[in-house]
Structure formats: C-alpha cells, structure tokens
Motif scaffolding. Structure first.
Motif, PDB file in Angstrom:
ATOM      1  N   SER A 115       0.915  -1.304  -0.079  1.00 31.69           N
ATOM      2  CA  SER A 115      -0.183   0.145  -0.117  1.00 31.69           C
ATOM      3  C   SER A 115       0.761   1.329   0.115  1.00 31.69           C
ATOM      4  O   SER A 115       2.174   1.061   0.291  1.00 31.69           O
ATOM      5  CB  SER A 115      -0.984  -0.113   1.311  1.00 31.69           C
ATOM      6  N   PHE A 116       0.310   2.322  -0.459  1.00 27.99           N
ATOM      7  CA  PHE A 116       0.973   3.527  -0.700  1.00 27.99           C
ATOM      8  C   PHE A 116       0.067   4.784  -0.222  1.00 27.99           C
ATOM      9  O   PHE A 116      -0.989   4.467  -0.058  1.00 27.99           O
ATOM     10  CB  PHE A 116       1.262   3.786  -2.395  1.00 27.99           C
ATOM     11  N   TYR A 117       0.633   6.137   0.022  1.00 25.43           N
ATOM     12  CA  TYR A 117      -0.355   7.052   0.329  1.00 25.43           C
ATOM     13  C   TYR A 117      -0.275   8.072  -0.566  1.00 25.43           C
ATOM     14  O   TYR A 117      -0.875   9.027  -0.326  1.00 25.43           O
ATOM     15  CB  TYR A 117       0.210   7.473   1.753  1.00 25.43           C
ATOM     16  N   ASP A 118       0.195   7.886  -1.792  1.00 25.05           N
ATOM     17  CA  ASP A 118       0.083   9.165  -2.926  1.00 25.05           C
ATOM     18  C   ASP A 118       0.614   8.402  -4.127  1.00 25.05           C
ATOM     19  O   ASP A 118       0.839   7.290  -4.275  1.00 25.05           O
ATOM     20  CB  ASP A 118       1.156  10.004  -2.553  1.00 25.05           C
TER      21      ASP A 118
ATOM     22  N   PHE B 230      -8.424   3.487  -0.158  1.00 25.92           N
ATOM     23  CA  PHE B 230      -9.239   3.785   1.199  1.00 25.92           C
ATOM     24  C   PHE B 230      -9.175   5.041   1.950  1.00 25.92           C
ATOM     25  O   PHE B 230      -7.758   5.610   1.672  1.00 25.92           O
ATOM     26  CB  PHE B 230      -9.159   2.384   1.985  1.00 25.92           C
ATOM     27  N   ASP B 231      -9.834   5.622   2.795  1.00 26.99           N
ATOM     28  CA  ASP B 231      -9.431   6.901   3.494  1.00 26.99           C
ATOM     29  C   ASP B 231      -8.899   6.586   4.800  1.00 26.99           C
ATOM     30  O   ASP B 231      -9.167   7.453   5.573  1.00 26.99           O
ATOM     31  CB  ASP B 231     -10.929   7.621   3.481  1.00 26.99           C
ATOM     32  N   ASP B 232      -8.214   5.659   5.112  1.00 29.33           N
ATOM     33  CA  ASP B 232      -7.572   5.462   6.410  1.00 29.33           C
ATOM     34  C   ASP B 232      -6.303   5.328   6.383  1.00 29.33           C
ATOM     35  O   ASP B 232      -5.514   4.399   7.031  1.00 29.33           O
ATOM     36  CB  ASP B 232      -8.295   4.056   6.992  1.00 29.33           C
ATOM     37  N   GLY B 233      -5.585   5.869   5.473  1.00 26.15           N
ATOM     38  CA  GLY B 233      -3.944   5.807   5.166  1.00 26.15           C
ATOM     39  C   GLY B 233      -3.394   6.660   6.363  1.00 26.15           C
ATOM     40  O   GLY B 233      -4.032   7.488   6.877  1.00 26.15           O
ATOM     41  N   PRO B 234      -1.970   6.814   6.080  1.00 20.80           N
ATOM     42  CA  PRO B 234      -1.160   7.812   6.822  1.00 20.80           C
ATOM     43  C   PRO B 234      -0.861   8.885   6.419  1.00 20.80           C
ATOM     44  O   PRO B 234      -1.321   9.552   5.150  1.00 20.80           O
ATOM     45  CB  PRO B 234       0.146   6.970   6.645  1.00 20.80           C
ATOM     46  N   ARG B 235      -0.420   9.849   7.123  1.00 18.47           N
ATOM     47  CA  ARG B 235      -0.208  11.340   6.604  1.00 18.47           C
ATOM     48  C   ARG B 235       0.865  11.100   5.517  1.00 18.47           C
ATOM     49  O   ARG B 235       1.623  10.165   5.299  1.00 18.47           O
ATOM     50  CB  ARG B 235       0.452  12.170   7.759  1.00 18.47           C
ATOM     51  N   PRO B 236       0.742  11.965   4.611  1.00 13.87           N
ATOM     52  CA  PRO B 236       0.114  13.334   4.751  1.00 13.87           C
ATOM     53  C   PRO B 236      -1.120  13.166   4.176  1.00 13.87           C
ATOM     54  O   PRO B 236      -1.938  14.232   4.049  1.00 13.87           O
ATOM     55  CB  PRO B 236       1.157  14.379   4.066  1.00 13.87           C
ATOM     56  N   THR B 237      -1.513  12.305   3.205  1.00 12.36           N
ATOM     57  CA  THR B 237      -2.407  12.333   2.340  1.00 12.36           C
ATOM     58  C   THR B 237      -3.953  11.556   3.098  1.00 12.36           C
ATOM     59  O   THR B 237      -4.956  12.003   2.732  1.00 12.36           O
ATOM     60  CB  THR B 237      -2.454  11.483   1.279  1.00 12.36           C
ATOM     61  N   GLY B 238      -3.395  10.782   4.060  1.00 14.62           N
ATOM     62  CA  GLY B 238      -4.717  10.128   4.648  1.00 14.62           C
ATOM     63  C   GLY B 238      -5.358   8.962   3.599  1.00 14.62           C
ATOM     64  O   GLY B 238      -6.369   8.533   4.141  1.00 14.62           O
ATOM     65  N   LYS B 239      -4.851   8.840   2.580  1.00 13.83           N
ATOM     66  CA  LYS B 239      -5.209   7.840   1.749  1.00 13.83           C
ATOM     67  C   LYS B 239      -4.406   6.493   1.529  1.00 13.83           C
ATOM     68  O   LYS B 239      -3.195   6.619   2.174  1.00 13.83           O
ATOM     69  CB  LYS B 239      -5.164   8.301   0.312  1.00 13.83           C
TER      70      LYS B 239
END
Length: 96
Positions: free
Chosen positions: A13-16, A51-60
């Motif tokens: 998983s990735f956040y951006d 999903f909308d439960d990711g880490p900062r900075p995007t929360g994705k």
C-alpha cells in the motif's frame, strides 16, 4: 505510478501517486461498500483500490496488487543517483 510504500495487511500500500495521469480512478460499489478502484490509464488493468484510512500526509491508502509492481534493488543505483526511496508501479513491464 504509485509511490510512498507503507505497511499493510498483505497488500502493498501507498499513500500518494507519483503521476496521476497514469492511473484511472473509478467509483466501485461492489460488496456493499464504496471504494475507489485504480486502473492503468493505458491498458485498463485493475491495480487495486484506494481507502480513506491511510497515513499522513494524504490520509489515503492505495492498496495495489503486487502483480502490477516492479521492484528495483537499491544496490543497482549508479554513482550519483542517490538511494531509491520509492518503489514505482509498472503495469506493463516492457513499456509504460
């Protein structure tokens, strides 16, 4: 292309995203929930979901099928290139 690897429960998983024009985003209401499906903009292959439960900075949290990833070892860096700090997604391993 996706980047910014995070810890996940079995799925990479990735956040951006690295280049949003390479990915198509589509609402997916299957299995009684709302998700956003990610697909390759070039060939239409399913990559995963957001999903909308990711880490900062995007929360994705971009959960991406590992079969669509191409990993590169940090040991293959040429002098002056620096360390590889992200893992690119490559849908078609011969050409993107």
């Amino acid at each position: 292309m996706l980047y910014h690897f995070t810890v996940s429960l079995g799925w990479p998983s990735f956040y951006d995203v690295m280049a949003s024009d390479t990915i198509t985003f589509t609402d997916d209401y299957s299995f009684g929930m709302h998700r956003v499906e990610t697909s390759c903009s070039q060939c239409g292959s399913h990559l995963g979901h957001i999903f909308d439960d990711g880490p900062r900075p995007t929360g994705k949290r971009y959960c991406i099928n590992s079969a669509s990833l191409s990993f590169q070892s940090a040991d293959t860096n040429q002098p002056g290139e620096g360390n590889i700090s992200s893992t690119p997604v490559q849908v078609d391993k011969t050409k993107l």
